[in-house]
Design a protein around this motif. Structure first.
Motif, PDB file in Angstrom:
ATOM      1  N   ALA A 120      25.239 -44.547   5.904  1.00  0.00           N
ATOM      2  CA  ALA A 120      25.478 -45.153   7.228  1.00  0.00           C
ATOM      3  C   ALA A 120      24.158 -45.678   7.787  1.00  0.00           C
ATOM      4  O   ALA A 120      23.151 -44.979   7.826  1.00  0.00           O
ATOM      5  N   SER A 121      24.200 -46.918   8.238  1.00  0.00           N
ATOM      6  CA  SER A 121      22.982 -47.565   8.715  1.00  0.00           C
ATOM      7  C   SER A 121      22.732 -47.213  10.186  1.00  0.00           C
ATOM      8  O   SER A 121      23.639 -47.340  11.013  1.00  0.00           O
ATOM      9  N   THR A 122      21.533 -46.787  10.506  1.00  0.00           N
ATOM     10  CA  THR A 122      21.224 -46.422  11.896  1.00  0.00           C
ATOM     11  C   THR A 122      19.949 -47.104  12.374  1.00  0.00           C
ATOM     12  O   THR A 122      19.988 -47.987  13.236  1.00  0.00           O
ATOM     13  N   LYS A 123      18.837 -46.704  11.761  1.00  0.00           N
ATOM     14  CA  LYS A 123      17.556 -47.246  12.253  1.00  0.00           C
ATOM     15  C   LYS A 123      17.464 -48.747  12.008  1.00  0.00           C
ATOM     16  O   LYS A 123      16.815 -49.463  12.758  1.00  0.00           O
ATOM     17  N   ALA A 124      18.138 -49.223  10.953  1.00  0.00           N
ATOM     18  CA  ALA A 124      18.083 -50.664  10.681  1.00  0.00           C
ATOM     19  C   ALA A 124      18.751 -51.437  11.813  1.00  0.00           C
ATOM     20  O   ALA A 124      18.264 -52.487  12.231  1.00  0.00           O
ATOM     21  N   PHE A 125      19.886 -50.903  12.333  1.00  0.00           N
ATOM     22  CA  PHE A 125      20.600 -51.575  13.423  1.00  0.00           C
ATOM     23  C   PHE A 125      19.654 -51.821  14.605  1.00  0.00           C
ATOM     24  O   PHE A 125      19.561 -52.929  15.139  1.00  0.00           O
ATOM     25  N   THR A 126      18.971 -50.771  15.000  1.00  0.00           N
ATOM     26  CA  THR A 126      18.089 -50.867  16.169  1.00  0.00           C
ATOM     27  C   THR A 126      16.997 -51.914  15.921  1.00  0.00           C
ATOM     28  O   THR A 126      16.741 -52.783  16.765  1.00  0.00           O
TER      29      THR A 126
ATOM     30  N   LEU B 144      32.325 -47.723  14.181  1.00  0.00           N
ATOM     31  CA  LEU B 144      32.062 -47.802  12.728  1.00  0.00           C
ATOM     32  C   LEU B 144      31.313 -46.563  12.254  1.00  0.00           C
ATOM     33  O   LEU B 144      31.654 -45.956  11.235  1.00  0.00           O
ATOM     34  N   LYS B 145      30.292 -46.170  13.036  1.00  0.00           N
ATOM     35  CA  LYS B 145      29.494 -45.017  12.622  1.00  0.00           C
ATOM     36  C   LYS B 145      30.362 -43.775  12.537  1.00  0.00           C
ATOM     37  O   LYS B 145      30.313 -43.021  11.574  1.00  0.00           O
ATOM     38  N   LEU B 146      31.207 -43.592  13.568  1.00  0.00           N
ATOM     39  CA  LEU B 146      32.031 -42.377  13.573  1.00  0.00           C
ATOM     40  C   LEU B 146      33.025 -42.391  12.416  1.00  0.00           C
ATOM     41  O   LEU B 146      33.168 -41.404  11.691  1.00  0.00           O
ATOM     42  N   LYS B 147      33.709 -43.527  12.222  1.00  0.00           N
ATOM     43  CA  LYS B 147      34.776 -43.510  11.198  1.00  0.00           C
ATOM     44  C   LYS B 147      34.212 -43.364   9.798  1.00  0.00           C
ATOM     45  O   LYS B 147      34.765 -42.676   8.967  1.00  0.00           O
TER      46      LYS B 147
ATOM     47  N   GLN C 146      39.709 -41.857  12.609  1.00  0.00           N
ATOM     48  CA  GLN C 146      40.044 -43.278  12.709  1.00  0.00           C
ATOM     49  C   GLN C 146      39.548 -43.785  14.060  1.00  0.00           C
ATOM     50  O   GLN C 146      40.012 -43.332  15.108  1.00  0.00           O
ATOM     51  N   ALA C 147      38.590 -44.674  14.048  1.00  0.00           N
ATOM     52  CA  ALA C 147      37.938 -45.102  15.294  1.00  0.00           C
ATOM     53  C   ALA C 147      37.848 -46.621  15.347  1.00  0.00           C
ATOM     54  O   ALA C 147      37.537 -47.259  14.345  1.00  0.00           O
ATOM     55  N   GLU C 148      38.134 -47.185  16.517  1.00  0.00           N
ATOM     56  CA  GLU C 148      38.025 -48.635  16.692  1.00  0.00           C
ATOM     57  C   GLU C 148      37.240 -48.927  17.968  1.00  0.00           C
ATOM     58  O   GLU C 148      37.342 -48.201  18.950  1.00  0.00           O
TER      59      GLU C 148
ATOM     60  N   LEU D 202      23.887 -40.007  17.232  1.00  0.00           N
ATOM     61  CA  LEU D 202      23.805 -38.541  17.174  1.00  0.00           C
ATOM     62  C   LEU D 202      25.198 -37.928  17.276  1.00  0.00           C
ATOM     63  O   LEU D 202      25.516 -36.946  16.599  1.00  0.00           O
ATOM     64  N   PHE D 203      26.033 -38.523  18.115  1.00  0.00           N
ATOM     65  CA  PHE D 203      27.399 -38.018  18.284  1.00  0.00           C
ATOM     66  C   PHE D 203      28.149 -38.075  16.948  1.00  0.00           C
ATOM     67  O   PHE D 203      28.753 -37.080  16.512  1.00  0.00           O
ATOM     68  N   ALA D 204      28.109 -39.219  16.281  1.00  0.00           N
ATOM     69  CA  ALA D 204      28.811 -39.356  14.990  1.00  0.00           C
ATOM     70  C   ALA D 204      28.265 -38.344  13.991  1.00  0.00           C
ATOM     71  O   ALA D 204      29.024 -37.717  13.237  1.00  0.00           O
ATOM     72  N   TYR D 205      26.942 -38.177  14.000  1.00  0.00           N
ATOM     73  CA  TYR D 205      26.322 -37.223  13.073  1.00  0.00           C
ATOM     74  C   TYR D 205      26.852 -35.805  13.323  1.00  0.00           C
ATOM     75  O   TYR D 205      27.310 -35.132  12.390  1.00  0.00           O
ATOM     76  N   TYR D 206      26.819 -35.377  14.594  1.00  0.00           N
ATOM     77  CA  TYR D 206      27.198 -33.986  14.867  1.00  0.00           C
ATOM     78  C   TYR D 206      28.702 -33.751  14.704  1.00  0.00           C
ATOM     79  O   TYR D 206      29.109 -32.648  14.336  1.00  0.00           O
ATOM     80  N   VAL D 207      29.529 -34.761  14.952  1.00  0.00           N
ATOM     81  CA  VAL D 207      30.963 -34.608  14.691  1.00  0.00           C
ATOM     82  C   VAL D 207      31.162 -34.329  13.192  1.00  0.00           C
ATOM     83  O   VAL D 207      31.916 -33.446  12.784  1.00  0.00           O
ATOM     84  N   THR D 208      30.445 -35.100  12.377  1.00  0.00           N
ATOM     85  CA  THR D 208      30.600 -34.974  10.924  1.00  0.00           C
ATOM     86  C   THR D 208      30.105 -33.615  10.432  1.00  0.00           C
ATOM     87  O   THR D 208      30.735 -32.995   9.566  1.00  0.00           O
ATOM     88  N   VAL D 209      29.001 -33.172  10.989  1.00  0.00           N
ATOM     89  CA  VAL D 209      28.488 -31.841  10.627  1.00  0.00           C
ATOM     90  C   VAL D 209      29.531 -30.788  11.012  1.00  0.00           C
ATOM     91  O   VAL D 209      29.845 -29.887  10.229  1.00  0.00           O
TER      92      VAL D 209
END
Ligand code: F6R
Length: 605
Positions: free
Chosen positions: A399-405, A484-487, A493-495, A579-586
């Motif tokens: 999942a791309s994060t720092k590149a987006f910013t 996208l990050k969350l899904k 399933q996130a839109e 961070l939210f997507a990361y911690y949900v996945t963890v």
């Protein structure tokens, strides 16, 4: 997509092959395999699943051979299985392949002497090479003849027991790098596999074949004509490809954004002089002043960064029109561009097949192309007319994060530079420059001050099956990116939606299986954002509001991010979403860095 490694030298090959595959695993991880050879025999090991499964096999069957090739796969033709894993064998030939052989069915019908065991296009290529590899034929000539018949894309490495002194590699559309060691030659589809082994490398171009030996490399083309080699220095350090104490690469990459962003801005933004200067554009001030239209192209997260960047370009430059296209769509559209268009081609990997295809089409039409690329030396970076490296460092997590910013910020810098060349929008320009300068510190503060709170919210919302992200204006692309990050990592399933669009359909979805993320900025659209939120609340929504506003907001959960920024605040809120997507996945216990069905660097269509 898919990783290739290889080495030939004096040392045992197996340790490099396994370590290289671990480093390239983010490019594909449904199965993997290696073959090492000597003049008498080959040791072929293949396993379904992660490279650690292959490593277990290698531990049981260590090989002393000093030449070998390996592959980690992201399935295109044929399910993930041991039988479909590479290397594929045909007679004495072993072959690994990235890309797609489009005419494999047609080629297969002519290969009557080979009994096919897999469902892959790659086995067809191996059999084709073998069919030309008669007594007295050189392996490189057999490979060359086979490739002359191939339609499609490939990066390949080929070895044979009949020739234990050479690895033949070739490229058409799938990257391959040859590392030059003192007594070793290495092969990798991505520079990260070479770090610690050598810093000297040849980036193979499309249409080139390399004969890799222990003491060097010879290049030629598909017509067997020699090509002179170009050795370059790889400038990635070991730390950049290690987790450095973080549990996951994703968390590391989110948390290192203050540093990577400073690299993106460094030497480009000058607050004292209120100037932005991007080197590498290969455009004169007059050419920049004459730009009338900017078209932005990318896929996935890069596309969303482009979309956010398009809002910034519009804010910054009065007399400029902007459009943004998904490369996978644009490549087959009959699109028309106005005169004096500049195309911004956005890609973290610099290898995305759809983006590359658009770039080539734009160049064919004579459009000036500028790359906004992270991976140094990548194909797109090499083919654009000019451009900017975002300098975010290797992104290992899928999942791309720092590149987006860094991509969004680079487009904003480009906007400032156009505005300054045109002499327009002076007020916003000064504000943008100040905010660009402050952004790394603001992101640093979010990570430091809100990580725990976000982890706590994430745990409480991880059980939901669906999610809607919504925001207005610059927060619309951020909503798309948040979804996208969350899904992609948590499989919720996130839109993402433009807040104003909810009432045109999506709001029908709201029920207790959903939570909603409302992105709200304390700006001229604040009240409009509250209306969308109220409509969701009225239908029993479970809303988490992420905002920079201290005003009253009615939501189930409110995350107020304290930031001084205004124009670039969306990028600050986005870090909270990452961070939210990361911690949900963890919390859900999934593989954060290598989510199912995905791979980094999408080099196939
Ligand atoms: C999402 C993600 C992908 C990429 C897309 C484009 O987290 O990583 O959507 O953004 O595949 O990749 P690049 O930027 O390498 O062209």
């Amino acid at each position: 997509m898919c990783g290739i490694v290889g080495c030939i030298g004096k040392k045992e090959a197996q340790p490099y092959l396994i370590s290289g595959l671990h480093r390239l695993e983010y490019r594909g991880y449904d199965s993997s395999g290696i073959v090492t050879i000597n003049e008498k025999s080959a040791t072929l090991l293949r396993a379904k699943g992660k490279v650690s499964e292959l490593e277990k096999l290698a531990d049981k069957q260590p090989s002393k051979d000093t030449i070998g090739i390996g592959h980690t796969r992201w399935a295109t033709h044929g399910e993930p299985s041991e039988i479909n894993a590479h290397p594929h064998q045909a007679g004495d030939v072993y072959l690994v392949h990235n890309g797609i052989i489009e005419n494999y069915k047609e080629l297969k019908t002519g290969l009557k002497n080979h009994v096919f065991v897999s469902q892959t296009d790659t086995e067809v290529l191996a059999a084709l090479v073998d069919s030309f590899y008669g007594e007295g034929t050189e392996l490189v000539d057999a490979v060359t003849q086979a490739l002359q018949l191939v339609v499609g894309t490939y990066g390949i490495a080929v070895v044979s027991v009949r020739n234990p002194d050479e690895i033949i590699v070739a490229r058409a559309g799938s990257p391959l790098i040859i590392g030059i060691g003192s007594d070793e030659t290495y092969i990798a589809s991505d520079a990260s596999a070479l770090i610690g082994y050598t810093t000297q490398a040849i980036y193979l171009n499309d249409g080139e074949i390399a004969i890799c030996r222990r003491d060097g490399v010879t290049l030629r083309d598909l017509a067997a004509q020699p090509i002179s080699s170009r050795v370059e220095t790889i400038e990635i350090d070991m730390q950049a490809i290690q987790k450095q104490g973080y549990d996951h690469f994703l968390l590391k990459e989110i948390c290192e954004q203050p540093v990577t962003l400073r690299s993106t801005l460094s030497g480009r933004v000058n607050v004292e002089d209120e100037q932005v200067k991007l080197g590498g554009l290969n455009l004169s001030v007059k050419e920049i002043r004459d730009i009338e239209h900017v078209t932005i192209i990318g896929c996935g997260t890069a596309y969303y960064a482009g979309l956010l960047g398009s809002y910034y370009l519009e804010q910054l430059v009065d007399d400029l029109t902007v459009d943004v296209a998904m490369a996978s769509e644009l490549r087959y559209r009959s699109f028309h561009l106005p005169k004096n268009t500049v195309a911004l081609v956005i890609s973290q990997s610099g290898e995305t097949a759809d983006t590359l295809a658009c770039l080539r089409e734009l160049k064919r039409r004579g459009v000036k192309t500028l790359g906004i690329i992270n991976a140094v030396g990548s194909t797109i970076a090499r083919e654009v007319d000019g451009g900017v490296y975002v300098h975010a460092g290797p992104e290992i997590s899928v999942a791309s994060t720092k590149a987006f910013t860094s991509q969004a910020v680079t487009i904003a810098m480009f906007g400032v530079q156009i505005a300054q060349a045109k002499g327009s929008s002076a007020k916003d320009v000064a504000k943008f420059i100040q905010e660009l300068d402050q952004l790394p510190n603001e992101i640093e503060a979010v990570i430091k001050n809100y990580k725990e709170k976000i982890a706590d919210i994430a745990k409480r919302y991880a059980h939901y099956e669906h999610a809607i992200f919504f925001g207005r204006d610059t927060l619309y692309p951020v909503a798309l990116e948040g979804a996208l990050k969350l899904k992609e990592i948590s499989y919720i399933q996130a839109e993402g939606f433009a807040a104003g669009e909810l009432k045109h359909g999506p709001i029908a979805l709201v029920d207790d299986t959903f939570f909603e993320v409302a992105l709200i900025l304390d700006n001229w659209l604040f009240d409009k954002s509250l209306s969308a939120l109220a409509e969701v609340n009225a239908r029993g929504g479970h809303v988490i509001a992420i905002t920079n506003s201290k005003k009253q907001i009615d939501a189930e959960e409110i995350l107020v991010i304290d930031t001084k920024l205004d124009l670039l605040a969306p990028l600050v809120l986005n870090v909270a979403q990452q961070l939210f997507a990361y911690y949900v996945t963890v919390a859900k216990g999934f593989d954060v860095d290598q989510p199912r069905n995905l791979a980094k660097s999408v080099t196939v269509e």
